[in-house]
Design an enzyme around this catalytic site. Structure first.
Site, PDB file in Angstrom:
ATOM      1  N   LYS A  77     -15.052  -1.676   9.337  1.00 16.82           N
ATOM      2  CA  LYS A  77     -13.722  -2.298   9.422  1.00 16.82           C
ATOM      3  C   LYS A  77     -12.612  -1.243   9.316  1.00 16.82           C
ATOM      4  CE  LYS A  77     -10.638  -4.646   6.187  1.00 16.82           C
ATOM      5  NZ  LYS A  77     -10.205  -3.558   5.329  1.00 16.82           N
ATOM      6  N   ASN A  78     -12.710  -0.373   8.303  1.00 15.72           N
ATOM      7  CA  ASN A  78     -11.583   0.537   8.082  1.00 15.72           C
ATOM      8  C   ASN A  78     -11.494   1.657   9.117  1.00 15.72           C
ATOM      9  OD1 ASN A  78     -10.645  -1.046   6.055  1.00 15.72           O
ATOM     10  ND2 ASN A  78     -11.472   0.192   4.380  1.00 15.72           N
ATOM     11  N   ARG A  89      -2.959  -4.841   6.383  1.00 12.26           N
ATOM     12  CA  ARG A  89      -2.408  -3.564   5.946  1.00 12.26           C
ATOM     13  C   ARG A  89      -2.371  -2.560   7.111  1.00 12.26           C
ATOM     14  NH1 ARG A  89       0.367  -1.546   2.100  1.00 12.26           N
ATOM     15  NH2 ARG A  89      -0.053   0.623   1.636  1.00 12.26           N
ATOM     16  N   CYS A 103      -4.458  -6.947   1.383  1.00 14.95           N
ATOM     17  CA  CYS A 103      -4.870  -7.443   0.073  1.00 14.95           C
ATOM     18  C   CYS A 103      -3.874  -7.026  -1.008  1.00 14.95           C
ATOM     19  CB  CYS A 103      -6.240  -6.873  -0.286  1.00 14.95           C
ATOM     20  SG  CYS A 103      -7.568  -7.543   0.713  1.00 14.95           S
ATOM     21  N   ARG A 114       1.310  -0.821  -3.263  1.00 16.08           N
ATOM     22  CA  ARG A 114       0.673  -0.030  -2.194  1.00 16.08           C
ATOM     23  C   ARG A 114       1.779   0.610  -1.344  1.00 16.08           C
ATOM     24  NH1 ARG A 114      -4.159  -3.393   0.555  1.00 16.08           N
ATOM     25  NH2 ARG A 114      -4.926  -1.318   1.045  1.00 16.08           N
ATOM     26  N   ILE A 137       4.036   3.260   1.012  1.00 13.15           N
ATOM     27  CA  ILE A 137       3.687   4.060   2.192  1.00 13.15           C
ATOM     28  C   ILE A 137       4.572   5.313   2.275  1.00 13.15           C
ATOM     29  CG2 ILE A 137       2.664   2.204   3.585  1.00 13.15           C
ATOM     30  CD1 ILE A 137       5.350   2.122   5.150  1.00 13.15           C
ATOM     31  N   ASP A 138       5.034   5.757   1.097  1.00 16.33           N
ATOM     32  CA  ASP A 138       5.932   6.920   1.076  1.00 16.33           C
ATOM     33  C   ASP A 138       5.300   8.173   1.683  1.00 16.33           C
ATOM     34  OD1 ASP A 138       4.371   6.487  -1.411  1.00 16.33           O
ATOM     35  OD2 ASP A 138       5.117   8.474  -1.928  1.00 16.33           O
ATOM     36  N   GLN A 139       3.991   8.349   1.529  1.00 21.59           N
ATOM     37  CA  GLN A 139       3.356   9.562   2.074  1.00 21.59           C
ATOM     38  C   GLN A 139       3.255   9.512   3.602  1.00 21.59           C
ATOM     39  OE1 GLN A 139       2.678  12.265   0.023  1.00 21.59           O
ATOM     40  NE2 GLN A 139       3.804  10.873  -1.329  1.00 21.59           N
ATOM     41  N   ASP A 143     -13.392   0.162  -3.127  1.00 17.27           N
ATOM     42  CA  ASP A 143     -13.753  -1.078  -2.421  1.00 17.27           C
ATOM     43  C   ASP A 143     -15.096  -1.648  -2.883  1.00 17.27           C
ATOM     44  OD1 ASP A 143     -11.437  -0.806  -1.022  1.00 17.27           O
ATOM     45  OD2 ASP A 143     -12.367   0.121   0.727  1.00 17.27           O
ATOM     46  N   ARG A 164     -11.966 -11.502   6.728  1.00 15.51           N
ATOM     47  CA  ARG A 164     -11.218 -10.353   7.249  1.00 15.51           C
ATOM     48  C   ARG A 164     -12.091  -9.110   7.327  1.00 15.51           C
ATOM     49  NH1 ARG A 164      -7.038  -8.529   3.823  1.00 15.51           N
ATOM     50  NH2 ARG A 164      -7.228  -6.828   5.294  1.00 15.51           N
TER      51      ARG A 164
HETATM   52  N1  EPU Z   1      -0.519   5.711  -1.988  1.00 13.49           N
HETATM   53  C1  EPU Z   1       0.759   6.122  -2.288  1.00 13.49           C
HETATM   54  N2  EPU Z   1       1.600   6.395  -1.252  1.00 13.49           N
HETATM   55  C2  EPU Z   1       1.225   6.277   0.045  1.00 13.49           C
HETATM   56  C3  EPU Z   1      -0.083   5.865   0.348  1.00 13.49           C
HETATM   57  C4  EPU Z   1      -0.940   5.584  -0.704  1.00 13.49           C
HETATM   58  O1  EPU Z   1       1.140   6.233  -3.454  1.00 13.49           O
HETATM   59  O2  EPU Z   1       2.044   6.547   0.929  1.00 13.49           O
HETATM   60  C5  EPU Z   1      -1.466   5.429  -3.088  1.00 13.49           C
HETATM   61  C6  EPU Z   1      -1.966   3.983  -3.082  1.00 13.49           C
HETATM   62  O3  EPU Z   1      -1.074   3.132  -3.765  1.00 13.49           O
HETATM   63  C7  EPU Z   1      -3.300   4.098  -3.753  1.00 13.49           C
HETATM   64  C8  EPU Z   1      -3.805   5.483  -3.286  1.00 13.49           C
HETATM   65  O4  EPU Z   1      -2.653   6.187  -2.851  1.00 13.49           O
HETATM   66  O5  EPU Z   1      -3.153   4.137  -5.128  1.00 13.49           O
HETATM   67  C9  EPU Z   1      -4.806   5.458  -2.140  1.00 13.49           C
HETATM   68  O6  EPU Z   1      -4.315   4.636  -1.093  1.00 13.49           O
HETATM   69  P1  EPU Z   1      -4.731   4.861   0.435  1.00 13.49           P
HETATM   70  O7  EPU Z   1      -3.501   5.181   1.201  1.00 13.49           O
HETATM   71  O8  EPU Z   1      -5.865   5.809   0.511  1.00 13.49           O
HETATM   72  O9  EPU Z   1      -5.193   3.399   0.822  1.00 13.49           O
HETATM   73  P2  EPU Z   1      -4.994   2.698   2.206  1.00 13.49           P
HETATM   74  O10 EPU Z   1      -5.094   3.685   3.290  1.00 13.49           O
HETATM   75  O11 EPU Z   1      -3.812   1.810   2.182  1.00 13.49           O
HETATM   76  C10 EPU Z   1      -7.527   2.305   2.640  1.00 13.49           C
HETATM   77  C11 EPU Z   1      -8.396   1.118   2.909  1.00 13.49           C
HETATM   78  C12 EPU Z   1      -8.578   0.319   1.621  1.00 13.49           C
HETATM   79  C13 EPU Z   1      -9.151   1.229   0.549  1.00 13.49           C
HETATM   80  C14 EPU Z   1      -8.268   2.467   0.358  1.00 13.49           C
HETATM   81  C15 EPU Z   1      -8.835   3.473  -0.619  1.00 13.49           C
HETATM   82  C16 EPU Z   1      -7.821   0.610   5.177  1.00 13.49           C
HETATM   83  C17 EPU Z   1      -7.175  -0.298   6.134  1.00 13.49           C
HETATM   84  N3  EPU Z   1      -7.763   0.286   3.908  1.00 13.49           N
HETATM   85  O12 EPU Z   1      -6.276   1.779   2.224  1.00 13.49           O
HETATM   86  O13 EPU Z   1      -9.510  -0.691   1.939  1.00 13.49           O
HETATM   87  O14 EPU Z   1      -9.230   0.529  -0.661  1.00 13.49           O
HETATM   88  O15 EPU Z   1      -8.096   3.126   1.637  1.00 13.49           O
HETATM   89  O16 EPU Z   1     -10.071   3.907  -0.197  1.00 13.49           O
HETATM   90  O17 EPU Z   1      -8.423   1.602   5.567  1.00 13.49           O
HETATM   91  C18 EPU Z   1     -10.585  -2.753   1.692  1.00 13.49           C
HETATM   92  O18 EPU Z   1     -11.278  -2.440   2.677  1.00 13.49           O
HETATM   93  O19 EPU Z   1     -10.832  -3.743   0.951  1.00 13.49           O
HETATM   94  C19 EPU Z   1      -9.425  -1.932   1.363  1.00 13.49           C
HETATM   95  C20 EPU Z   1      -8.470  -2.347   0.554  1.00 13.49           C
END
Ligand code: EPU
Length: 428
Positions: free
Chosen positions: A22-23, A92, A116, A121, A123-125, A304, A396
């Site tokens: 999925k991811n 997301r 979720c 969560r 997206i600043d980065q 996850d 999902r």
């Molecule tokens: N974070 C920031 N700023 C950012 C981005 C992330 O502070 O700009 C923080 C997040 O709040 C979190 C950490 O960095 O504490 C890691 O977040 P990441 O960006 O890696 O997560 P994501 O890309 O939004 C993906 C998966 C998630 C999975 C996470 C961690 C997708 C679509 N989602 O999310 O999957 O938990 O990586 O491995 O790829 C799931 O499949 O159930 C799911 C939630």
């Protein structure tokens, strides 16, 4: 609206085939925007997130044809249409339209993504990366506006290791002028999968899967054929299920190296797991021992799988501590597991699970995707019938979960919810 019923007690036996990741899928589909000619992706999972992203690709002028698990995307007539609301909010990963549209059109308007609820969560980065590449980024009434005269390669250090930001910056950078270096990049297998697709499209990327990714921008990307990797989280979920309630189970279509942290913990608990190139053979131990887990970025224990693993710990001897360093508030499943008679306390970013609870079927709610998986596992181990609402979360991310479980001998079925139940669900 329907609910999922699980009658506990049956031991699971047989083979289950894992679907495409999925991811990865949710990033590969938007990545197709970057090409000038048709992209074919094979092995897609049949889950609702994939359906929503395909619709979004059509909304911006893509021609999308699905043929079973294969999708053909012709991006040649795509335009940079704003996608401020609606479907974007359902998941997301719609944030990948930002990087992909910025890369192809130098502009995009995308609503803030949903997904979720796991605590904050941000997206600043992602935005830091887009700005470093030369984009102006503003938030106007809940939508992110991205505009650039031209994208230029840059050196970007991620303050937080982020899967989404790493992929999104790669998507924008592959067509930027010059060289981009992403430092402190995430190393998840899904990042390598996206880099593989982009490389087949003609991008120049080195280091995906390490914490420094180097990208040399190119003027044009073309279509290609790509086969998606198996879903390590779905595989992990069935492996935990096998440990919890399996008799003998084979998990098929797995890359075992992607699951090393989980397999190590299961073995520590006393589960016997044999592996070959693409299968796991799982036999549960007699008396499982509790372990502590701490979620970390890959290759650490995946956040996850923390929720499904918590359900397993309710049956182990002793006390196990589950700490989530990625999402410190990802513990909504705990209240629901408690309804089923689990003995779990949440303190700070940890859940303390006291083992060998006698789980009882109950009416519970899947508050997010992996919480839903945790409840299914608990339901399989519980006495009586567990009724799970919020099933759309589970759908999902888990393809055909009921059929896969029935094939393994589980007693699971859907029932329509009464009006009263729907109302209660909506108000809860
Ligand atoms: N974070 C920031 N700023 C950012 C981005 C992330 O502070 O700009 C923080 C997040 O709040 C979190 C950490 O960095 O504490 C890691 O977040 P990441 O960006 O890696 O997560 P994501 O890309 O939004 C993906 C998966 C998630 C999975 C996470 C961690 C997708 C679509 N989602 O999310 O999957 O938990 O990586 O491995 O790829 C799931 O499949 O159930 C799911 C939630």
């Amino acid at each position: 609206m329907h609910k999922l019923l699980v009658e506990g007690g049956t031991r699971l036996r047989g083979q289950v085939r894992v679907s495409g990741a999925k991811n990865s899928a949710v990033a590969l589909l938007p990545a197709a925007i970057l090409a000038e000619s048709p992209v074919t992706i094979e092995g897609l999972p049949d889950i609702s997130d994939v359906g929503i992203l395909s619709d979004l690709l059509e909304e911006i002028g893509g021609q999308v044809k699905k043929d079973g698990r294969t999708i053909h995307i012709d991006p040649s007539n795509m335009v940079s249409m704003p996608l401020p609301n609606g479907k974007v909010k359902k998941l997301r990963a719609s944030y990948y339209f930002m990087g992909a549209m910025l890369g192809r059109f130098n502009k995009a308007v995308i609503g803030l993504p949903g997904g979720c609820h796991l605590g904050p969560r941000p997206i600043d980065q992602h935005i830091k990366g887009f700005e470093a590449l030369g984009a102006e980024v503003t938030n106007e009434q809940g939508a992110i506006y991205l505009r650039a005269k031209e994208l230029r390669g840059a050196r970007i250090y991620l303050d937080v290791v982020s899967v989404g930001a790493t992929i999104n910056i790669m998507l924008a950078a592959v067509r930027a002028k010059g060289k981009t270096v992403i430092e402190n990049a995430a190393k998840e297998p899904e990042i390598i999968d996206v880099a593989t697709l982009l490389t087949s499209m003609g991008a120049k990327i080195k280091g995906a899967g390490t914490d420094v990714i180097r990208i040399e921008g190119v003027d044009q990307l073309n279509g290609c054929l790509h086969t998606i990797i198996p879903d390590r989280i779905e595989a992990g979920t069935y492996t935990i299920m096998a440990a919890a309630q399996g008799d003998e189970m084979i998990i098929d279509n797995v890359i075992p190296q992607h699951l090393e942290s989980l397999l190590a913990k299961l073995r520590e608990m006393g589960v016997t797991i044999e592996e070959n190139d693409e299968q796991l053979y799982v036999r549960p131990g007699k008396n499982l021992k509790s372990v502590d887990i701490k979620t970390l970025v890959y290759p650490g224990f995946p956040t996850d799988l923390q929720q499904p693993f918590t359900s397993l710990l309710t049956q182990a001897e002793g006390t196990g501590v589950v700490s989530d360093t990625i999402y410190q508030a990802r513990f909504k499943h705990v209240d629901e597991l408690r309804r089923m008679n689990a003995s779990i306390k949440v303190e700070g970013g940890s859940a303390i699970v006291s083992g060998q609870s006698n789980l009882q079927g109950a009416k519970v709610k899947a508050t997010d995707l992996r919480a839903g998986a945790a409840l299914v596992i608990a339901g399989l181990m519980a006495d009586g019938v567990t009724e799970i609402t919020g099933v759309d979360h589970i759908e999902r991310g888990y393809e055909n979960i009921t059929n896969k479980l029935i094939e393994l001998g589980a007693k699971v079925w859907y029932e329509e919810m009464s009006e009263e139940e729907v109302e209660q669900f909506q108000n809860s």
